[in-house]
Design a protein around this motif. Structure first.
Motif, PDB file in Angstrom:
ATOM      1  N   ASP A 137      15.220 -20.346  16.132  1.00  0.00           N
ATOM      2  CA  ASP A 137      15.689 -20.737  17.461  1.00  0.00           C
ATOM      3  C   ASP A 137      15.761 -19.497  18.346  1.00  0.00           C
ATOM      4  OD1 ASP A 137      16.970 -21.985  19.641  1.00  0.00           O
ATOM      5  OD2 ASP A 137      18.008 -23.365  18.292  1.00  0.00           O
ATOM      6  N   THR A 138      14.999 -19.480  19.416  1.00  0.00           N
ATOM      7  CA  THR A 138      14.950 -18.310  20.309  1.00  0.00           C
ATOM      8  C   THR A 138      15.844 -18.481  21.533  1.00  0.00           C
ATOM      9  OG1 THR A 138      13.041 -19.113  21.595  1.00  0.00           O
ATOM     10  CG2 THR A 138      12.571 -17.886  19.574  1.00  0.00           C
ATOM     11  N   ARG A 139      16.678 -19.527  21.543  1.00  0.00           N
ATOM     12  CA  ARG A 139      17.541 -19.780  22.691  1.00  0.00           C
ATOM     13  C   ARG A 139      18.866 -19.036  22.552  1.00  0.00           C
ATOM     14  NH1 ARG A 139      18.429 -25.863  22.431  1.00  0.00           N
ATOM     15  NH2 ARG A 139      18.598 -25.285  20.224  1.00  0.00           N
ATOM     16  N   ASN A 140      19.624 -19.039  23.620  1.00  0.00           N
ATOM     17  CA  ASN A 140      20.940 -18.414  23.604  1.00  0.00           C
ATOM     18  C   ASN A 140      21.910 -19.239  22.759  1.00  0.00           C
ATOM     19  OD1 ASN A 140      19.893 -16.518  25.371  1.00  0.00           O
ATOM     20  ND2 ASN A 140      20.711 -17.532  27.185  1.00  0.00           N
ATOM     21  N   ALA A 141      22.943 -18.567  22.238  1.00  0.00           N
ATOM     22  CA  ALA A 141      23.856 -19.201  21.294  1.00  0.00           C
ATOM     23  C   ALA A 141      24.484 -20.476  21.846  1.00  0.00           C
ATOM     24  CB  ALA A 141      24.945 -18.202  20.894  1.00  0.00           C
ATOM     25  N   PHE A 142      24.887 -20.475  23.124  1.00  0.00           N
ATOM     26  CA  PHE A 142      25.550 -21.667  23.666  1.00  0.00           C
ATOM     27  C   PHE A 142      24.602 -22.853  23.727  1.00  0.00           C
ATOM     28  CE2 PHE A 142      23.671 -20.050  27.588  1.00  0.00           C
ATOM     29  CZ  PHE A 142      23.353 -21.199  28.298  1.00  0.00           C
ATOM     30  N   VAL A 180       8.121 -20.759  12.586  1.00  0.00           N
ATOM     31  CA  VAL A 180       7.875 -21.544  13.801  1.00  0.00           C
ATOM     32  C   VAL A 180       8.985 -21.204  14.796  1.00  0.00           C
ATOM     33  CG1 VAL A 180       7.641 -23.833  14.810  1.00  0.00           C
ATOM     34  CG2 VAL A 180       6.786 -23.395  12.483  1.00  0.00           C
ATOM     35  N   SER A 181       8.636 -20.468  15.838  1.00  0.00           N
ATOM     36  CA  SER A 181       9.623 -20.160  16.877  1.00  0.00           C
ATOM     37  C   SER A 181       9.670 -21.323  17.865  1.00  0.00           C
ATOM     38  CB  SER A 181       9.271 -18.852  17.591  1.00  0.00           C
ATOM     39  OG  SER A 181       8.047 -18.955  18.303  1.00  0.00           O
ATOM     40  N   PHE A 182      10.879 -21.634  18.327  1.00  0.00           N
ATOM     41  CA  PHE A 182      11.005 -22.762  19.246  1.00  0.00           C
ATOM     42  C   PHE A 182      12.075 -22.481  20.288  1.00  0.00           C
ATOM     43  CE2 PHE A 182      14.141 -23.677  15.999  1.00  0.00           C
ATOM     44  CZ  PHE A 182      15.209 -24.244  16.679  1.00  0.00           C
ATOM     45  N   ARG A 188      10.055 -19.353  26.079  1.00  0.00           N
ATOM     46  CA  ARG A 188      10.664 -18.252  25.336  1.00  0.00           C
ATOM     47  C   ARG A 188      10.015 -18.076  23.966  1.00  0.00           C
ATOM     48  NH1 ARG A 188      16.984 -19.623  26.473  1.00  0.00           N
ATOM     49  NH2 ARG A 188      16.116 -21.707  26.663  1.00  0.00           N
ATOM     50  N   CYS A 189       9.742 -19.195  23.284  1.00  0.00           N
ATOM     51  CA  CYS A 189       9.156 -19.056  21.947  1.00  0.00           C
ATOM     52  C   CYS A 189       7.734 -18.512  22.017  1.00  0.00           C
ATOM     53  CB  CYS A 189       9.226 -20.363  21.168  1.00  0.00           C
ATOM     54  SG  CYS A 189       8.678 -21.848  21.997  1.00  0.00           S
ATOM     55  N   GLY A 210       7.720 -26.818  23.038  1.00  0.00           N
ATOM     56  CA  GLY A 210       9.142 -26.687  22.768  1.00  0.00           C
ATOM     57  C   GLY A 210       9.799 -27.965  22.257  1.00  0.00           C
ATOM     58  N   ILE A 211      11.120 -27.951  22.303  1.00  0.00           N
ATOM     59  CA  ILE A 211      11.913 -29.078  21.794  1.00  0.00           C
ATOM     60  C   ILE A 211      11.608 -30.358  22.560  1.00  0.00           C
ATOM     61  CG2 ILE A 211      14.262 -29.963  21.479  1.00  0.00           C
ATOM     62  CD1 ILE A 211      15.157 -26.986  21.309  1.00  0.00           C
ATOM     63  N   LEU A 212      11.455 -30.249  23.872  1.00  0.00           N
ATOM     64  CA  LEU A 212      11.258 -31.464  24.670  1.00  0.00           C
ATOM     65  C   LEU A 212       9.961 -32.177  24.299  1.00  0.00           C
ATOM     66  CD1 LEU A 212      12.529 -30.258  28.167  1.00  0.00           C
ATOM     67  CD2 LEU A 212      13.773 -31.517  26.389  1.00  0.00           C
TER      68      LEU A 212
END
Length: 244
Positions: A137-142, A180-182, A188-189, A210-212
């Motif tokens: 997961d390459t997103r921010n923690a929140f 697999v980066s997402f 971002r990935c 991405g996720i969407l």
């Protein structure tokens, strides 16, 4: 009734005059009654827009007539009300900030893997060559706290520009695995996968769209929770409807 079309998309492409493109886009988007954010840089475009479907498609048509943006794709979802408060069209040094100048996706993408293949890999627990599969997961923690893939690696990033340093600290745990980066929509990935390739990791892919896009094509298998989005909907479920 869900009458408002929401689109999100990005494209890494060499834009020679992002400021000139801003001057073209802003009055048209304003006249069409659209709201949201468009970010422009020499490396490409990143957009989140909502409005009347015909108006959204008109602006996408204008964008696709610009050099380098002919194949710009946009993920579509619907809402009953306008999720953005205003319209912003900005020129930035990067369309997604990483502070890593050597990474230039507009000059060549990292390998991508489509949603259905990722689902199949996760179903079987390994890639097609037998390597164990991990999702990163390459997103921010929140954002991660709203939902993520089962067992995803989460480095508790405070901001995306923290990713290169986090990779150096955790590189060993990715060795020998299919990574697999997402992220939410792919932007971002895509940069993250290139940084991992630069660091010498050979079996790295970005999740296409991405996720969407994964929600759209698989219904969210192996994903737990919802996907945070940066508008008043806050988070979307696997059916791409607001979770609240």
């Amino acid at each position: 009734m869900n009458a408002v079309l929401n689109v999100s998309g990005y494209k890494f492409a060499q834009l020679d005059d992002p400021r000139g493109l801003r001057e073209t886009l802003l009055p048209v988007a304003r006249d069409l009654g659209l709201k949201g954010t468009v970010l422009l840089a020499h490396e490409g475009i990143n957009l989140f827009l909502a409005g009347d479907p015909a108006a959204v498609d008109a602006l996408l048509g204008l964008l696709r007539r610009q050099p380098g943006l002919g194949d710009l794709e946009a993920k579509r979802s619907w809402s009953s009300s306008q999720p953005f408060r205003k319209l912003l069209v900005k020129v930035k040094p990067e369309i997604i900030r990483m502070n890593h100048p050597a990474i230039a996706p507009q000059n060549g993408r990292a390998p991508a893997v489509d949603a259905r293949t990722v689902r199949r890999w996760l179903d079987q627990g390994h890639d097609d060559e037998g390597r164990p599969v991990v999702t990163l997961d390459t997103r921010n923690a929140f954002e991660v706290d709203h939902g993520s893939f089962e067992g995803a690696i989460d480095w508790r990033l405070g901001k995306f520009s923290d990713f290169p340093a986090a990779l150096q600290a955790h590189r060993a745990e990715l060795e020998g695995k299919a990574v697999v980066s997402f992220c939410t929509g792919g932007i971002r990935c895509e940069k993250a996968a290139l940084v991992m390739r630069e660091a010498g990791l050979e079996h790295v892919w970005q999740l296409e769209g991405g996720i969407l896009k994964y929600f759209e094509e698989t219904g969210g298998a192996h994903f737990r929770g919802n996907c945070f989005v940066f508008d008043e909907r806050e988070a979307l479920g696997p059916d791409l409807a607001p979770s609240a």
